[in-house]
Design an enzyme around this catalytic site. Structure first.
Site, PDB file in Angstrom:
ATOM      1  CB  CYS A   2      -0.870   0.033   1.254  1.00 22.12           C
ATOM      2  SG  CYS A   2      -1.897  -1.396   1.440  1.00 22.12           S
ATOM      3  NE  ARG A  27       4.284   1.847  -1.384  1.00 20.95           N
ATOM      4  CZ  ARG A  27       5.422   1.227  -1.040  1.00 20.95           C
ATOM      5  NH1 ARG A  27       6.499   1.396  -1.762  1.00 20.95           N
ATOM      6  NH2 ARG A  27       5.477   0.442   0.006  1.00 20.95           N
ATOM      7  CD1 TRP A  75      -2.643  -4.731  -4.692  1.00 21.61           C
ATOM      8  CD2 TRP A  75      -2.227  -6.047  -2.930  1.00 21.61           C
ATOM      9  NE1 TRP A  75      -2.543  -6.020  -5.149  1.00 21.61           N
ATOM     10  CE2 TRP A  75      -2.308  -6.854  -4.098  1.00 21.61           C
ATOM     11  CE3 TRP A  75      -1.972  -6.674  -1.718  1.00 21.61           C
ATOM     12  CZ2 TRP A  75      -2.134  -8.227  -4.081  1.00 21.61           C
ATOM     13  CZ3 TRP A  75      -1.803  -8.052  -1.689  1.00 21.61           C
ATOM     14  CH2 TRP A  75      -1.899  -8.812  -2.873  1.00 21.61           C
ATOM     15  CG  ASN A  99       2.531  -0.654   3.355  1.00 21.72           C
ATOM     16  OD1 ASN A  99       1.969  -1.694   2.992  1.00 21.72           O
ATOM     17  ND2 ASN A  99       3.743  -0.330   2.940  1.00 21.72           N
ATOM     18  N   GLY A 100       1.033  -2.861   5.571  1.00 24.29           N
ATOM     19  CA  GLY A 100       1.634  -4.062   6.152  1.00 24.29           C
ATOM     20  C   GLY A 100       0.542  -5.054   6.533  1.00 24.29           C
ATOM     21  CD  GLU A 478      11.200  -9.897 -16.951  1.00 21.61           C
ATOM     22  OE1 GLU A 478      11.003 -10.710 -16.031  1.00 21.61           O
ATOM     23  OE2 GLU A 478      10.687  -8.767 -16.953  1.00 21.61           O
ATOM     24  CE  LYS A 482       7.831  -6.667 -17.207  1.00 22.15           C
ATOM     25  NZ  LYS A 482       8.525  -7.514 -16.300  1.00 22.15           N
ATOM     26  CD  GLU A 485       4.529  -7.925 -14.706  1.00 24.39           C
ATOM     27  OE1 GLU A 485       4.226  -7.727 -13.531  1.00 24.39           O
ATOM     28  OE2 GLU A 485       5.695  -7.864 -15.108  1.00 24.39           O
ATOM     29  CG  HIS A 501      10.625 -34.435 -22.660  1.00 22.17           C
ATOM     30  ND1 HIS A 501      10.985 -35.738 -22.938  1.00 22.17           N
ATOM     31  CD2 HIS A 501      11.639 -33.659 -23.083  1.00 22.17           C
ATOM     32  CE1 HIS A 501      12.193 -35.747 -23.483  1.00 22.17           C
ATOM     33  NE2 HIS A 501      12.622 -34.505 -23.585  1.00 22.17           N
ATOM     34  CE  LYS A 601       8.140  -0.993  -9.907  1.00 21.16           C
ATOM     35  NZ  LYS A 601       8.429  -1.636 -11.198  1.00 21.16           N
TER      36      LYS A 601
END
Ligand code: AGP
Length: 606
Positions: A2, A27, A75, A99-100, A478, A482, A485, A501, A601
């Site tokens: 957050c 965030r 968030w 935040n936490g 990577e 990208k 997300e 396989h 983020k």
């Protein structure tokens, strides 16, 4: 996870905080709110589910005026997305933005008989209630007693009804930075929100209490003794935190890569050879370690995979890359002969921070590669090398990733030189190729419209496979993240040889496949594997080093010729191309490229 903010000074708090929350919104962005202490001393709150822009509309309809306030962009962790669960939370005489995660909040609800008194489902309101329980005109005592009861992580920004104009702050793991300017004092979850306000800031040390007033900031330890802040200076231009005319921060940050890679590399080339002395990295650290272990998450972990390939092939040292969230639970062998490298853009990812602490307990030396100066992971490590990427606002990491790679190339070059794998000439040749990266990457960025055109062929795909071997596989892991997300298309990066396989069963007529071919030693095998998927009807988009010949008879969905570098450096131009591919898919799908759903983020929960 957050963003929290606080301001007290001579100016109206509402505007300053709304502007700062917009910067912190990356965030977390499912609800937002502010609390302002009015001139009559009363604290009023405006908060709602939705983005900061929705909060701004609410405040335009019914503003709250005063020069001291706290704010929050959320968030969701405990409690769904709703107006009631938005912060700040007021309980009794206490108003809090948090935040936490307070892990023992249920025990606290029982212990302080809060069941019938709470207005929300959040752990944060419980923290406010415990503060109120202990508050009896002495804020430091109340904070100290509360902190002793909380288990978990917290960054708390606090106002008390009967102490107008003053904000208190305390943290454990979750970040808080504090700034002073001529008009007042300000706190935030990270320095990007302070850049407009001041260039001098300090990181609030864990379990210290800050008292922010219009004219000063006081710092106290848990015993109530005064302490001196360790002041830092913002190390980037403030306007680099704005979009610079691009539609999204992500595009701006992709385009900034040649410059920030140059700024990361050039100061660390001395006499033509990679040199980390300026970062305080002793050669002995690189010479004495017997193995290396990277701990990181997401994109940073993918950078570690590239570092592993480089280190193992050029330095011939054993290197593991561990997911930080797994590191402590999988009995990884780490001891005093291990160099643990923690890679983190934010430097606040809890998984990575806890992994560093665990590594140190196991006797390992720790080196952090971090983008944000003074961040927790940097402070927890023995050594740190800062990337010079500047503020990275888009949730999807791009320039942080490639500057992490740049540091890993420097580390590899230095290690190979001091351990004798490279002579001076080889070290200079290696550094010379690294110094070419910005101009080669620029050649990819200059052709962005070609990639925009290629992107249309996967715009409506449900699933996209990506295939490559060795470094090409690391590049695609990577590239796949990208795409996932920011476009919400399911994508899977596969080591080419592994597809047959089992997973090749999923390849059907027209399944989009992205292939990267940049490594000479595996090129022919990669083409064989590509033929396997093409013979099953897959449409293959090929990113290939321009000096490699193309299979004439093969039919390609698209081909993008990558400007040539030594194979080991092709990660850089290939990554830029895949970043642009993902970006344009998301852009053309009309999505919010910078703030993808469900993400934040900085991940400050385990
Ligand atoms: C990157 O595109 C992702 N948003 C995410 O995987 C990120 O790399 C990861 O959360 C690690 O963050 P850090 O580098 O700040 O530690």
């Amino acid at each position: 996870m957050c963003g929290i903010i606080g301001y007290t000074g001579v100016e109206e708090a509402q505007k300053i905080m709304l502007d700062a929350l917009e910067i912190l919104e990356y965030r977390g962005y499912d609800s937002a709110g502010i609390a302002v202490c009015g001139r009559d001393g009363s604290i009023r709150i405006r908060k709602c589910a939705g983005r900061v822009k929705d909060l701004r509309l609410l405040c335009e309809k019914s503003g709250i005026f005063g020069t001291c306030g706290i704010g929050h962009t959320r968030w969701a962790t405990h409690g769904g997305v709703s107006d009631a669960n938005a912060h700040p939370h007021k309980f009794g005489k206490v108003t809090v933005a948090h935040n936490g995660i307070v892990e023992n909040y249920r025990d606290l609800v029982q212990r302080y008989h809060l069941e019938e008194k709470l207005q929300s489902q959040t752990d944060s309101e419980v923290a406010a209630a415990v503060l109120d329980h202990f508050y009896n005109t002495d804020p430091l005592a109340a904070i100290r007693k509360t902190v002793l009861k909380l288990k978990g992580t917290f960054a708390l920004s606090i106002m008390f009804d009967d102490i107008p104009g003053t904000i208190f702050a305390v943290r454990n793991v979750s970040p808080i930075v504090i700034a002073r300017a001529q008009g007042g004092s300000m706190l935030a979850s990270d320095v990007t929100a302070l850049g407009q306000y001041s260039r001098e800031y300090f990181v609030l040390p864990e379990f210290y209490v800050a008292e922010l007033k219009e004219t000063a900031v006081e710092l106290y330890d848990m015993a109530g003794e005064a302490a001196e802040p360790e002041w830092l200076t913002v190390n980037w231009d403030v306007d680099r935190g704005s979009k610079g005319g691009y539609p999204f921060y992500m595009e701006k940050e992709i385009m900034e890569q040649p410059q920030v890679i140059r700024e990361t590399v050039m100061p660390r080339i001395q006499g033509g050879i990679p040199d980390l002395g300026g970062d305080g990295i002793p050669d002995s650290l690189l010479m004495d370690c017997k193995r290396i272990c990277v701990v990181a998450c997401g994109t940073a972990m993918h950078a570690g995979l590239v570092g592993k390939a480089l280190m193992q092939s050029l330095v011939r040292i054993h290197m593991d890359v561990e997911l930080a969230s797994e590191f402590m639970y999988t009995d990884v062998i780490v001891d005093e002969d291990t160099l643990v490298i923690a890679i983190s853009q934010s430097g606040e990812t809890i998984d990575t921070l806890e992994a560093v602490k665990h590594a140190k307990k196991s006797g390992a030396k720790t080196l952090a590669i971090v983008n944000v100066r003074g961040a927790s992971v940097a402070r927890a490590s023995d050594y740190v090398i800062y990337t010079n990427a500047g503020p990275e606002i888009a949730v999807a990491s791009t320039k942080a990733y490639t500057t992490q790679l740049a540091v890993l190339y420097l580390l590899t070059g230095r290690m190979a030189y001091v351990r004798g794998s490279f002579g001076a000439e080889e070290a200079k040749a290696f550094a010379g190729e690294l110094m070419r990266v910005p101009e080669v990457m620029q050649r990819v960025l200059d052709r962005k419209e070609e990639i925009h055109y290629i992107a249309r062929s996967i715009l409506n795909a449900q699933n996209v496979f990506m295939m490559g071997r060795g470094l090409d596989h690391a590049i695609l892991l990577e590239g796949s993240l990208k795409l996932k997300e920011i476009s919400y298309i399911h994508s899977e990066a596969y080591a080419s040889g592994e597809l047959k396989h089992g997973t090749i069963a999923l390849i059907t007529e027209d399944t989009p496949v992205v292939a990267v071919v940049t490594q000479g030693k595996v090129k022919s095998k990669e083409f064989s594997n590509i033929k396997e998927v093409q013979s099953r009807g897959a449409g293959v988009i090929l990113f290939i080093k321009e000096t490699f010949g193309l299979e004439k008879e093969a039919s390609w969905e698209s081909v993008f010729m990558l400007p040539a570098m030594e194979d080991g450096f092709m990660v850089m131009p290939a990554s830029a191309a895949l970043q642009l591919l993902a970006y344009y898919v998301s852009l053309d799908k009309g999505l919010d490229v910078d703030k993808p759903r469900n993400l934040a983020k900085v991940v400050t929960v385990e």
